[in-house]
Scaffold this active site. Structure first.
Site, mmCIF file in Angstrom:
data_model
loop_
_atom_site.group_PDB
_atom_site.id
_atom_site.type_symbol
_atom_site.label_atom_id
_atom_site.label_comp_id
_atom_site.label_asym_id
_atom_site.label_seq_id
_atom_site.Cartn_x
_atom_site.Cartn_y
_atom_site.Cartn_z
ATOM 1 N N HIS A 55 2.428 3.138 -4.393
ATOM 2 C CA HIS A 55 2.343 2.145 -3.647
ATOM 3 C C HIS A 55 2.071 2.809 -2.170
ATOM 4 O O HIS A 55 2.816 4.050 -1.811
ATOM 5 C CB HIS A 55 3.621 1.461 -3.320
ATOM 6 N N ASN A 98 5.487 10.963 -6.167
ATOM 7 C CA ASN A 98 5.768 9.319 -5.964
ATOM 8 C C ASN A 98 7.208 9.122 -6.136
ATOM 9 O O ASN A 98 7.794 8.438 -5.259
ATOM 10 C CB ASN A 98 4.986 8.682 -6.981
#
Length: 358
Positions: free
Chosen positions: A145, A175
């Site tokens: 994201h 991440n």
């Protein structure tokens, strides 16, 4: 013998009736699900931004001014996309966002919702420019994201955050550890210090040879997050190599603009963007009554060139248009219809499997 046959027939009749009842209930439940699910999804796809379709989309930008792509190569096959709670400049070349913008406020972050994963392809992007779920499958990279799910205020925004138009191929440790901690630190600044933070997040592609996954999704060499806090004037950017090294550095916005070829904050002066503050690397580093300290003045980096008022107004208009479509009533193209049908079928199959297991 006849009695046994009648008993056997009765047993099979009972079993058939039980299964028929279960199937009938399943059909009714499934039908209800399809109606409810379909209405919800169609509503989300046709109302990805406030229905006003005007300047509401622009509130995610500092002074309603979007970042501006200065390189022609970046502008090719680009899509300005408004979503609930964030905006994206998507690239059909890299099949990733180039930047994602959010305006984080204490009021916004006071609304938290449980995470519900719903990764999906972006129907507003042409099929040939669209990243797919299959592109990421077995790639070794996370669907990272850029606007995090934890920043979202409602279910529609949460669904939007799982669009692949908001994702880049991200190294797992980068991440799940480095980026997660930086996102938490940014939210902590907002909630603990009670100040608004404008955030621009995205990938950097700085290598002569770039790796791809799937059907041409380009893997970033690094990821960045530029932040500006109007209340205190604090500014700077996180810059982390897209690997499992766990490295991250805090740089000036000018340094980042030179790497990217993007004017990230067109409404800020060069003097402001050369300032660099000691941005926190974790949420625990943020103290409610301790302002973020100044770090240094970047005299070496080449800041992005200024953008004319006409160019910025044209870009604002593009985002306004993206905000009013497809909710304006325009017809949905075949690619979008295919994407909607595909996701409805996948969700329906999952629902039926759960029903049969119960």
């Amino acid at each position: 013998m006849a009695r046994k046959r009648r008993n056997s027939n009765n047993i099979w009749t009972q079993i058939f009736n039980q299964n028929s009842l279960k199937v009938l209930l399943g059909v009714v439940a499934t039908g209800s699900f399809v109606i409810a699910f379909g209405q919800e999804k169609i509503s989300q796809w046709t109302s990805l931004v406030p229905s006003s379709g005007n300047s509401a989309c622009l509130t995610q930008f500092y002074r309603e001014t979007p970042p501006y792509l200065l390189k022609n190569s970046l502008q090719k096959d680009s899509y300005p996309l408004c979503f609930n709670d964030f905006n994206v400049m998507y690239s059909g070349v890299s099949k990733t966002p180039l930047w994602v913008a959010e305006a984080l406020t204490p009021a916004r972050l006071s609304q938290r919702i449980p995470r519900e994963d719903n990764f999906h392809e972006e129907p507003r992007v042409k099929a040939e420019h669209r990243a797919t779920l299959l592109d990421y499958r077995g790639s070794g990279y996370d669907r990272g994201h850029m606007a995090p799910n934890a920043d979202m205020t409602n279910l529609a925004a949460q669904f939007d955050s799982f669009s692949l138009a908001n994702m880049v191929p991200q190294a797992p440790k980068n991440n799940q550890q480095v980026w997660r901690e930086l996102e938490e630190a940014t939210r902590a600044v907002v909630t603990k210090q009670k100040q608004d933070v404008y955030v621009i997040t995205g990938p950097s592609f700085n290598a002569k040879r770039l790796k791809t996954i799937g059907q041409g999704v380009i893997v970033p060499t690094a990821v960045y997050k530029a932040v500006y806090m109007p209340k205190t004037g604090a500014i700077g950017a996180y810059y982390a190599p897209n690997n499992d090294s766990l490295q991250v550095q805090v740089v000036s916005v000018c340094y980042l603009e030179e790497q990217l070829g993007i004017n990230l904050f067109p409404q800020l002066s060069e003097e402001q963007k050369r300032n660099t503050y000691k941005l926190p690397l974790t949420a625990n580093a943020v103290k409610a009554n301790t302002p973020i300290a100044y770090s240094h003045w970047d005299a070496e980096s080449q800041c992005a060139e200024d953008v004319s008022a006409e160019q910025l107004q044209a870009l604002q208009t593009e985002f306004k248009r993206s905000g009013s479509s497809p909710a304006s009533g325009a017809s949905i193209d075949a690619d979008t219809q295919d994407a909607i049908v595909k996701q409805l079928i996948e969700a329906l199959l999952q629902y039926i499997l759960q029903l049969l297991k119960s």
